[in-house]
Design an enzyme around this catalytic site. Structure first.
Site, PDB file in Angstrom:
ATOM      1  N   GLU A   1       0.460  -0.858   0.448  1.00 46.46           N
ATOM      2  CA  GLU A   1       0.280  -0.117  -0.028  1.00 46.46           C
ATOM      3  C   GLU A   1       0.877   1.328   0.047  1.00 46.46           C
ATOM      4  OE1 GLU A   1      -4.138  -1.925   1.969  1.00 46.46           O
ATOM      5  OE2 GLU A   1      -2.546  -0.606   2.923  1.00 46.46           O
TER       6      GLU A   1
ATOM      7  N   GLU B   1      -5.673  -8.376  -1.253  1.00 47.42           N
ATOM      8  CA  GLU B   1      -6.394  -8.126   0.629  1.00 47.42           C
ATOM      9  C   GLU B   1      -7.910  -8.295   0.086  1.00 47.42           C
ATOM     10  OE1 GLU B   1      -4.387  -5.871   3.328  1.00 47.42           O
ATOM     11  OE2 GLU B   1      -2.799  -6.117   2.612  1.00 47.42           O
TER      12      GLU B   1
HETATM   13  C1  BG6 Z   1      -4.271  -3.214   4.842  1.00 48.39           C
HETATM   14  C2  BG6 Z   1      -3.369  -3.726   5.771  1.00 48.39           C
HETATM   15  O1  BG6 Z   1      -3.778  -1.783   5.231  1.00 48.39           O
HETATM   16  O2  BG6 Z   1      -5.387  -3.552   5.770  1.00 48.39           O
HETATM   17  C3  BG6 Z   1      -3.024  -4.813   6.453  1.00 48.39           C
HETATM   18  O3  BG6 Z   1      -1.774  -3.871   4.362  1.00 48.39           O
HETATM   19  C4  BG6 Z   1      -3.866  -4.526   7.925  1.00 48.39           C
HETATM   20  O4  BG6 Z   1      -1.502  -4.710   7.517  1.00 48.39           O
HETATM   21  C5  BG6 Z   1      -4.823  -5.059   6.945  1.00 48.39           C
HETATM   22  O5  BG6 Z   1      -3.774  -5.361   8.850  1.00 48.39           O
HETATM   23  C6  BG6 Z   1      -6.522  -4.575   7.990  1.00 48.39           C
HETATM   24  O6  BG6 Z   1      -6.934  -3.305   8.661  1.00 48.39           O
HETATM   25  P1  BG6 Z   1      -6.757  -3.676   9.790  1.00 48.39           P
HETATM   26  O7  BG6 Z   1      -6.674  -2.511  11.047  1.00 48.39           O
HETATM   27  O8  BG6 Z   1      -8.094  -3.983  10.639  1.00 48.39           O
HETATM   28  O9  BG6 Z   1      -5.671  -4.687  10.574  1.00 48.39           O
END
Ligand code: BG6
Length: 485
Positions: free
Chosen positions: A179, A371
């Site tokens: 990101e 993701e």
């Molecule tokens: C993304 C990141 O932005 O979101 C991850 O690459 C992160 O590292 C994921 O865990 C989900 O966000 P969060 O804050 O719910 O863990």
């Protein structure tokens, strides 16, 4: 588990890479074992919610995380049981170069990832490796102010070369920076920049991202020299941005917000600063230090594919007072038509189809969704085979997003694969909580660090296994999708 009912309209290409994603700092633990140095994560006990501490404190759940460092074999076996084709994980930079600016790597750190790769190979799971996922060595943050300093390019090149030389025959898919566009929003987490955000200028932040982009291009060059079969991807935090109203001023505001994210993909893929970004820099009076060598690297060593994280969309407006949206490191205003997760992230499966189409139309590069998922509060209950979680809400979320991926593929978009975020429960990046769970596998640990760390299969575990086994044919389109085509 209900038997899958194949739907001929939902097609994923054969060889589609189904799997899940993690990051070292959110799963490994063992924060000071086998020569590992500290990373920025080790001093962020509350994630992005409060400023970092001076030294690691025991309330930081990431210090032990889910102990993947010692349990990787058991965990990978569970992923294999679901039929994973690919597993995304990151390498902790500070395990390989504990300070970040040494000349010799830490052999024990390298050996750990050999063991992880052995285990993946044993199960026929393809690795997808992120080189830098929010875990810059702390020494680089404190001594150099992270990516604001040009010298980090050289340190990163050395680190990346070490990885490609060691694992380049075993790992085909690599991502340089997780990101990359998040540096603006979270300079310490994302860019290892120790100066507090309110004392940083936009000039500093653009310069830091420029350094990361050059480092990414330089590593792409090195990777391809070492093994031309390696595929390097960039990674963009994807947030489709809709105008709050059809008013043309809102449309332009949304476009500008979206471009703030596109800009870094444009640089990674097209290798030059887009005109709209040059204008923004001009308007803000920002003059970046960009050398001729930088320009050549960016131009000549563009990425092979584009990866993205997708959790939500936002709205923008230039005309109205509207409540701010809450979500993945980005701003925007809330969309009145969408529901939100327990953490206020608005759920928008159709936005995934939109952004996949936009990226494909814009860049024509294969896409990889690395993701996506639902952070939710799970409740462990007794099931016929032991403790489990009845996470129908997660199944519904993922089903609806995957249906949109299938739609995008039908639209002609080339999608290499899908790795759901936090396939095994892990520590949240933003809030450093354990209770914000994404996994198919429940990990027994709470926000105070109590628990046995035992692993339990959730209901979604069997569901995802069926999705993979049927190559997506058991997904269920909503009546609206079925009609829309
Ligand atoms: C993304 C990141 O932005 O979101 C991850 O690459 C992160 O590292 C994921 O865990 C989900 O966000 P969060 O804050 O719910 O863990």
């Amino acid at each position: 588990m209900t038997a899958p009912s194949p739907d001929p309209d939902l097609r994923f290409p054969s060889g589609f890479l189904w799997g899940g994603a993690t990051a070292a700092n959110q799963i490994e633990g063992a924060y000071n074992e086998d020569g590992k140095g500290l990373s920025v994560q080790d001093v962020m006990p509350r994630g992005i919610l409060t400023p970092p501490t001076q030294v690691p404190t025991p309330d930081n759940l990431k210090l032990e995380a889910i102990d993947f460092y010692h349990r990787y074999a058991e965990d990978i076996a569970l992923l294999a049981e679901m039929g994973f084709k690919v597993f995304r994980f990151s390498i902790a930079w500070s395990r390989i170069f504990p300070l970040g600016d040494e000349t010799e790597p830490n052999e024990e750190g390298l050996a750990f990832y050999d063991r992880v790769l052995d285990e993946l190979e044993k199960h026929g799971i393809e690795p997808l490796v992120t080189i830098s996922h929010y875990e810059t060595p702390l020494h680089l943050a404190r001594t150099y102010d992270g990516w604001t300093d040009r010298r980090l390019i050289g340190f990163f090149e050395r680190y990346a070369r070490t990885l490609f030389e060691r694992y380049g025959e075993r790992v085909r898919y690599w991502l340089t920076f997780n990101e990359i566009n998040s540096v603006f929003h979270e300079p310490f987490l994302s860019g290892g920049i120790a100066t507090p955000k309110d004392r940083l200028s936009e000039q500093d932040l653009y310069q830091a991202i420029h350094h990361e982009l050059v480092a990414s291009a330089a590593s792409t060059r090195i990777a391809h020299e070492i093994n031309p079969d390696i595929r390097i991807g960039c990674m963009i935090l994807a947030v489709p941005t809709y105008p709050l109203a059809p008013d043309p001023r809102d449309v332009w505001a949304a476009k500008q917000a979206e471009r703030a994210n596109y800009a870094f993909g444009d640089l990674h893929v097209r290798g030059e600063y887009p005109g709209y970004l040059l204008r923004t820099l001009r308007d803000k009076g920002i003059e970046l230090e960009i050398t001729e060598a930088d320009r050549a690297l960016l131009r000549e060593h563009t990425v092979d594919f584009v990866s993205l994280s997708y959790y939500m969309s936002v709205c923008e407006t230039a005309t109205q007072e509207a409540p701010a949206g809450r979500g993945n490191l980005m701003g925007g205003v809330a969309n009145p038509t969408l529901e939100a997760s327990d953490w206020g992230w608005q759920i928008d499966p159709a936005g995934l189809r939109t952004i996949l189409n936009d990226y494909w139309d814009r860049w024509g590069k294969p896409l990889f969704i690395v993701e996506n998922g639902l952070g939710a509060r799970d409740v462990l209950v007794d099931g016929p085979d032991g403790p489990t979680v009845e996470d129908d809400y997660r199944i519904a979320y993922m089903n609806d997003h995957l249906v949109q991926v299938a739609q995008a593929i039908a639209d002609g978009v080339e999608v290499l694969g899908y790795t759901s975020w936090g396939c095994i429960d892990l520590v949240s990046a933003s809030t450093a909580q354990m209770s914000k769970r994404y996994g198919f596998i429940y990990v027994d640990r709470d926000d105070d660090g109590n628990g046995t760390l035992a692993r339990y299969r959730k209901k979604s575990f069997g569901w995802y296994r069926d999705v993979i086994a049927s190559n997506g044919a058991c997904l269920i389109p909503s009546p609206q999708d079925a009609a829309q085509g």
